[in-house]
Design a protein around this motif. Structure first.
Motif, short mmCIF file in Angstrom:
data_model
loop_
_atom_site.label_atom_id
_atom_site.label_comp_id
_atom_site.label_asym_id
_atom_site.label_seq_id
_atom_site.Cartn_x
_atom_site.Cartn_y
_atom_site.Cartn_z
N PHE A 164 4.60 9.45 -5.14
CA PHE A 164 4.07 8.20 -4.62
C PHE A 164 4.98 7.78 -3.48
CE2 PHE A 164 3.98 3.52 -4.59
CZ PHE A 164 2.62 3.31 -4.44
N GLY A 165 4.38 7.56 -2.32
CA GLY A 165 5.21 7.28 -1.15
C GLY A 165 4.80 6.03 -0.41
N HIS A 176 -4.32 -6.89 -5.37
CA HIS A 176 -5.74 -6.83 -5.03
C HIS A 176 -6.03 -5.42 -4.57
CE1 HIS A 176 -4.87 -11.19 -3.74
NE2 HIS A 176 -5.02 -11.10 -5.04
N PRO A 177 -6.88 -4.70 -5.27
CA PRO A 177 -7.15 -3.33 -4.85
C PRO A 177 -7.60 -3.30 -3.40
CG PRO A 177 -8.11 -3.74 -6.99
CD PRO A 177 -7.66 -5.07 -6.46
N TRP A 178 -7.03 -2.37 -2.64
CA TRP A 178 -7.29 -2.30 -1.21
C TRP A 178 -8.77 -2.10 -0.95
CZ3 TRP A 178 -6.07 2.13 2.60
CH2 TRP A 178 -6.09 1.64 3.91
N ALA A 179 -9.39 -1.21 -1.71
CA ALA A 179 -10.77 -0.87 -1.44
C ALA A 179 -11.76 -1.79 -2.15
CB ALA A 179 -11.03 0.58 -1.83
N SER A 210 -10.49 -9.82 -3.90
CA SER A 210 -10.35 -8.41 -4.22
C SER A 210 -11.61 -7.60 -3.90
CB SER A 210 -9.98 -8.23 -5.69
OG SER A 210 -11.12 -8.43 -6.49
N HIS A 252 -3.16 -0.32 7.93
CA HIS A 252 -3.66 -1.54 7.32
C HIS A 252 -2.89 -2.71 7.90
CE1 HIS A 252 -0.08 -1.34 4.64
NE2 HIS A 252 -0.29 -0.06 4.76
N PRO A 312 -4.59 6.53 -0.89
CA PRO A 312 -3.88 5.25 -0.75
C PRO A 312 -4.25 4.29 -1.88
CG PRO A 312 -5.29 5.70 1.17
CD PRO A 312 -5.65 6.69 0.11
N LEU A 322 -15.95 -1.16 1.56
CA LEU A 322 -15.46 0.18 1.86
C LEU A 322 -16.56 0.97 2.56
CD1 LEU A 322 -13.40 2.23 -0.62
CD2 LEU A 322 -15.27 3.29 0.62
N VAL A 345 0.85 -1.19 0.00
CA VAL A 345 0.00 0.00 0.00
C VAL A 345 0.89 1.24 0.00
CG1 VAL A 345 -1.77 1.33 1.22
CG2 VAL A 345 -1.88 -1.17 1.23
N ARG A 368 0.80 5.73 -1.12
CA ARG A 368 -0.11 6.89 -1.22
C ARG A 368 0.31 7.71 -2.41
NH1 ARG A 368 2.41 5.06 3.13
NH2 ARG A 368 0.86 4.00 4.39
N ARG A 419 -5.26 -7.14 5.42
CA ARG A 419 -5.72 -6.13 4.48
C ARG A 419 -6.96 -5.39 4.99
NH1 ARG A 419 -4.25 -5.96 -0.48
NH2 ARG A 419 -6.36 -5.97 -1.30
N LEU A 455 5.75 14.96 -1.18
CA LEU A 455 5.02 14.03 -0.30
C LEU A 455 6.01 13.63 0.79
CD1 LEU A 455 2.56 12.28 0.38
CD2 LEU A 455 3.44 10.56 -1.21
N VAL A 462 -11.75 0.01 5.40
CA VAL A 462 -11.77 -1.02 4.39
C VAL A 462 -11.67 -2.38 5.05
CG1 VAL A 462 -10.55 -2.01 2.41
CG2 VAL A 462 -10.68 0.46 2.67
N ASP A 485 6.04 3.99 3.34
CA ASP A 485 6.89 4.10 4.51
C ASP A 485 6.53 3.03 5.51
OD1 ASP A 485 4.77 5.23 6.32
OD2 ASP A 485 4.93 6.91 4.96
N HIS A 486 7.42 2.85 6.44
CA HIS A 486 7.22 1.89 7.51
C HIS A 486 7.84 2.47 8.77
CE1 HIS A 486 7.00 -1.89 9.68
NE2 HIS A 486 8.23 -1.66 10.07
N ASN A 543 -3.31 0.25 -3.47
CA ASN A 543 -2.63 -1.03 -3.42
C ASN A 543 -1.85 -1.16 -4.73
OD1 ASN A 543 -3.18 -4.39 -3.78
ND2 ASN A 543 -2.33 -3.59 -1.91
#
Lengths: 141, 141
Positions: A76-77, A115-118, B8, B81, A44, B12, A29, A31, B85, B42, B138, A79-80, A46
């Motif tokens: 596009f970022g 797999h799209p997150w939403a 998938s 997330h 956000p 939402l 994921v 953003r 997921r 960003l 989600v 992070d963890h 995926n």
């Protein structure tokens, strides 16, 4: 200097490009930041990365579909960061547009990571082509 | 439809504003998106939220210092997330500027949650004033 000030002195290390690319592959994921007619957007998505191109899927009628004809300046970022405040971030700057090559689009759509997150029906395959990539590792303590 | 397609189809749910504000308070790192003379930026920032204003600290010479005189169109996002997921994201859109009221700046700087992620000396206190806030939960499965 107070203990609080001491804690705020984290260590920041710039990462080489190859490590940035490797880190992009460790998460799913990110953003996407861009400006459209409604102003600054930050959404956000995926994603997956294949040969240093970032792919995501979207619906035909959402905000992201407005990028299908191309946008020249996106960031596009990913992070963890953990509970100890150690972490890293990678930011890609570049362009985005819908994938028009059907073979590429099919390959991306069959990619198990994508797999799209939403959820929902997301037939548009979009590609982010990096112009620059940079990243940092932060040691919080 | 394959098993992959089934996975998938996430669910939402749009979140009410008060839940968005509450979720902002559950995390300490967000990402600030804005356009400056170098294009789309960003940048992850460590933040705190007091009375629905988002505060972060920065150095006097970095990219974020360029926002001190005010920027009218920024987006600020946090998300979470898990490995299943499931997740949520909250995006704030609004303005940012340096805090000029010294009493407010001191209150923010003493806030125990506001240790800048990247460490270092960060004397500038910046405030994001939301114009709009929205969020989604989600359910990945």
């Amino acid at each position: 200097m107070s203990a609080q000030d001491d804690r705020s002195k984290g260590t920041l290390i710039e990462l080489p490009p190859e490590e940035c690319v490797a880190l992009l592959g460790t998460t799913t994921v990110g953003r996407l930041a861009f400006v459209d007619a409604n102003g600054q957007q930050l959404i956000p998505v995926n994603f997956t990365i294949i040969d240093e191109v970032i792919y995501f899927r979207t619906s035909r009628d959402g905000i992201l579909a407005g990028l299908a004809d191309g946008h020249e300046d996106i960031a596009f970022g990913v992070d963890h960061h953990d509970v100890f405040r150690d972490g890293w971030n990678v930011t890609v700057r570049g362009t985005v547009a819908a994938v028009t090559d059907e073979a590429v689009a099919e390959t991306v759509q069959s990619h198990t990571r994508l797999h799209p997150w939403a959820g929902g029906d997301r037939p548009l395959v979009m590609a982010i082509t990096p112009r620059a990539i940079d990243g940092r590792r932060v040691k919080g303590h």
